[in-house]
Design a protein around this motif. Structure first.
Motif, PDB file in Angstrom:
ATOM      1  N   VAL A   1       8.663   2.630  -7.597  1.00 39.91           N
ATOM      2  CA  VAL A   1       7.968   2.382  -7.831  1.00 39.91           C
ATOM      3  C   VAL A   1       8.079   0.642  -8.557  1.00 39.91           C
ATOM      4  N   HIS A   2       8.528   1.118  -9.199  1.00 40.00           N
ATOM      5  CA  HIS A   2       9.155   0.408 -10.620  1.00 40.00           C
ATOM      6  C   HIS A   2      10.107  -0.459  -9.664  1.00 40.00           C
ATOM      7  N   GLY A   3      11.268   0.264  -9.212  1.00 42.04           N
ATOM      8  CA  GLY A   3      12.387  -1.184  -9.101  1.00 42.04           C
ATOM      9  C   GLY A   3      12.113  -2.338  -7.432  1.00 42.04           C
ATOM     10  N   PHE A   4      10.990  -0.552  -6.571  1.00 43.40           N
ATOM     11  CA  PHE A   4      10.992  -2.057  -4.854  1.00 43.40           C
ATOM     12  C   PHE A   4       9.911  -2.780  -5.022  1.00 43.40           C
ATOM     13  N   LEU A   5       9.213  -2.866  -7.044  1.00 44.38           N
ATOM     14  CA  LEU A   5       8.080  -4.008  -7.810  1.00 44.38           C
ATOM     15  C   LEU A   5       8.907  -5.301  -7.513  1.00 44.38           C
ATOM     16  N   ASP A   6      10.521  -4.754  -8.032  1.00 38.48           N
ATOM     17  CA  ASP A   6      11.106  -5.572  -9.118  1.00 38.48           C
ATOM     18  C   ASP A   6      12.095  -6.477  -8.588  1.00 38.48           C
ATOM     19  N   THR A   7      11.871  -5.975  -7.056  1.00 42.12           N
ATOM     20  CA  THR A   7      12.672  -6.480  -5.723  1.00 42.12           C
ATOM     21  C   THR A   7      12.152  -7.442  -5.241  1.00 42.12           C
TER      22      THR A   7
ATOM     23  N   VAL B   1      -2.362  12.047  -8.144  1.00 38.72           N
ATOM     24  CA  VAL B   1      -1.220  11.806  -8.564  1.00 38.72           C
ATOM     25  C   VAL B   1      -0.594  10.511  -8.556  1.00 38.72           C
ATOM     26  N   ILE B   2      -0.607   9.698  -7.250  1.00 38.02           N
ATOM     27  CA  ILE B   2       0.359   8.709  -7.073  1.00 38.02           C
ATOM     28  C   ILE B   2      -1.151   7.819  -7.553  1.00 38.02           C
ATOM     29  N   ARG B   3      -1.892   8.341  -6.693  1.00 37.72           N
ATOM     30  CA  ARG B   3      -3.130   6.931  -7.758  1.00 37.72           C
ATOM     31  C   ARG B   3      -3.496   7.432  -9.429  1.00 37.72           C
ATOM     32  N   ASP B   4      -3.297   7.529  -9.874  1.00 32.96           N
ATOM     33  CA  ASP B   4      -3.265   7.898 -11.281  1.00 32.96           C
ATOM     34  C   ASP B   4      -1.463   7.305 -11.871  1.00 32.96           C
ATOM     35  N   THR B   5      -0.405   7.438 -11.231  1.00 32.48           N
ATOM     36  CA  THR B   5       0.768   7.200 -11.651  1.00 32.48           C
ATOM     37  C   THR B   5       0.707   5.347 -11.499  1.00 32.48           C
ATOM     38  N   LEU B   6      -0.174   4.527  -9.719  1.00 34.37           N
ATOM     39  CA  LEU B   6      -0.307   3.715  -9.827  1.00 34.37           C
ATOM     40  C   LEU B   6      -0.554   2.849 -10.560  1.00 34.37           C
ATOM     41  N   ALA B   7      -1.729   3.615 -11.333  1.00 36.63           N
ATOM     42  CA  ALA B   7      -2.676   2.058 -11.823  1.00 36.63           C
ATOM     43  C   ALA B   7      -1.976   2.174 -13.491  1.00 36.63           C
TER      44      ALA B   7
ATOM     45  N   LYS C   1       0.999  -1.243   0.044  1.00 31.92           N
ATOM     46  CA  LYS C   1       0.160   0.223  -0.162  1.00 31.92           C
ATOM     47  C   LYS C   1       1.038   1.376   0.198  1.00 31.92           C
ATOM     48  N   ILE C   2       1.126   1.879  -0.869  1.00 32.78           N
ATOM     49  CA  ILE C   2       2.636   2.936  -1.312  1.00 32.78           C
ATOM     50  C   ILE C   2       0.993   4.443  -1.442  1.00 32.78           C
ATOM     51  N   GLY C   3       1.894   5.670  -0.963  1.00 38.49           N
ATOM     52  CA  GLY C   3       1.701   6.255  -1.251  1.00 38.49           C
ATOM     53  C   GLY C   3       1.787   7.585  -0.930  1.00 38.49           C
ATOM     54  N   ILE C   4       0.527   7.302   0.320  1.00 40.33           N
ATOM     55  CA  ILE C   4       0.493   8.983   1.848  1.00 40.33           C
ATOM     56  C   ILE C   4       1.402   8.886   2.112  1.00 40.33           C
ATOM     57  N   ASN C   5       2.538   7.966   2.935  1.00 38.75           N
ATOM     58  CA  ASN C   5       3.704   9.163   3.523  1.00 38.75           C
ATOM     59  C   ASN C   5       4.592   9.530   2.200  1.00 38.75           C
TER      60      ASN C   5
END
Length: 389
Positions: free
Chosen positions: A257-263, A320-326, A237-241
């Protein structure tokens, strides 16, 4: 009437614990951690160091026919100078999955935060204490004792009026979840009533909760911890912080985000992986951070101090966060059918906010935790959800 000679003392060992990634043997007892030692060595601030040691989702699990159980523990309690001390943290005892008894441990250390902006603090020593549970149902049963989700807890010993055996491991899927203070359990009534704990109960899974108050900042050491931890299903769950700390701009956020998920994918290449965007939070929907405490009206609330006009320059907001994550999940799903996206407003949106407003502007109240947990269980663990077995 029982005497001290009727009690059986059982040392607390790691094989009795669930929901942790590491343990530390202290001068007093066993301290569960939610990040492993290599990650802890890279933590840059006290806020995350404290949050990961607060045992949200950590519980003792054992089988016994005891009807009286005592747990000796040394808590470290957090207080804010100028505000009333919060009530002692709650220990939830579940019998065969049902909340049956609750207790507290008075005393303990006090971590007194003297400045909320700088997080400067003083540590005052205090004694250990005992959580007592009596009149439990007779016969063999599975017991879980959920530790206070906002108190660092050093476990010293268990006493009982019958033998205790660690619960056998396995049998249920492991859900590994990472998030912010809402996932950690801010404002939840007690430890088995944080929204991840409630969702895990509905979903019939073993929870490992890496929700860290103020600490969901796409830290690489957290991603590596998740990469290396056993898991059958994973959510982030990403974004608010990222927004409320004003930690990065859009140019840095998307690759992070890509790097976090890649790891994570290095250790879990095909595990169902759910990316969850922030719940509705009007304070930060269209206003960048940083977020600061607002003491007006005699209660603590929070307000965003950024300039909405700077969104064009890459300043982040929840929208912006939601649009980017989607968009990121859509890109990745083309080659990874096991990655999924959930809009956090499906967990808590406009209708929920109208009924259950956020008391401090950013965290749900106990009823809000129940709402989020129920919605997550329905949408994610329910029929056609990404974590449906």
């Amino acid at each position: 009437m029982q005497t001290e000679h009727d009690w059986i003392t059982t040392p607390v060992t790691a094989d009795m614990l669930r929901g942790f990634l590491d343990v530390e043997q202290t001068a007093h007892g066993l301290l569960p951690h939610r990040l492993p030692a290599p990650a802890r060595r890279q933590i840059p601030d006290d806020q995350l160091a404290i949050a990961e040691a607060q045992p949200s989702g950590v519980r003792l699990a054992f089988r016994t026919r005891a009807t009286s159980i005592e747990l000796d523990a040394l808590p470290t309690k957090r207080v804010y100078r100028g505000f009333p001390a919060p009530p002692d943290g709650t220990y939830d005892l579940l019998v065969d999955g049902r909340l049956t008894a609750q207790a507290t441990v008075p005393g303990g250390r006090v971590h007194a935060i003297t400045d909320m902006l700088t997080q400067s603090a003083e540590l005052h020593e205090g004694p250990s204490g005992t959580a007592r549970f009596t009149d439990l149902p007779a016969g063999d049963k599975d017991i879980e004792i959920w530790l206070p989700h906002t108190e660092i807890t050093e476990l010293i010993a268990l006493r009982s009026d019958a033998p205790i055996d660690p619960a056998p491991a396995g049998g249920r899927r492991v859900w590994l979840h990472h998030g912010s203070s809402i996932s950690h359990g801010s404002n939840a009534a007690h430890p088995s009533a944080t929204w991840p704990a409630l969702a895990a109960a509905h979903g019939g899974v073993e929870l490992v909760n890496l929700g860290f108050g103020g600490g969901a900042l796409l830290d690489p050491f957290t991603a590596r911890a998740m990469r290396d931890a056993p898991a059958d299903v994973i959510s982030v769950k990403i974004g608010i912080n990222v927004v409320n700390t004003d930690a990065m701009r859009l140019r840095a956020f998307a690759p992070a985000v890509h790097g976090f998920l890649d790891t994570i994918r290095e250790g879990h290449p095909r595990t169902p992986l759910l990316v969850v965007s922030p719940i509705l939070c009007p304070v930060q929907e269209d206003t960048p951070g940083p977020l600061v405490p607002d003491f007006g009206g005699g209660m603590l609330r929070f307000k965003a101090t950024g300039d909405p006009a700077e969104r064009a320059a890459g300043r982040l907001t929840l929208t912006v966060i939601r649009d980017t994550l989607a968009r990121i999940v859509e890109q990745r799903a083309a080659g990874d059918p096991n990655v999924h996206y959930l809009d956090g407003r499906d967990l808590y949106g406009e209708t929920d906010y109208a009924e259950l407003p956020l008391p401090d502007g950013i965290h749900p109240d106990p009823a809000g935790h129940h709402r989020i947990g129920e919605n997550f269980a329905r949408l994610v663990f329910g029929d056609h959800g990404p974590f449906h077995r």
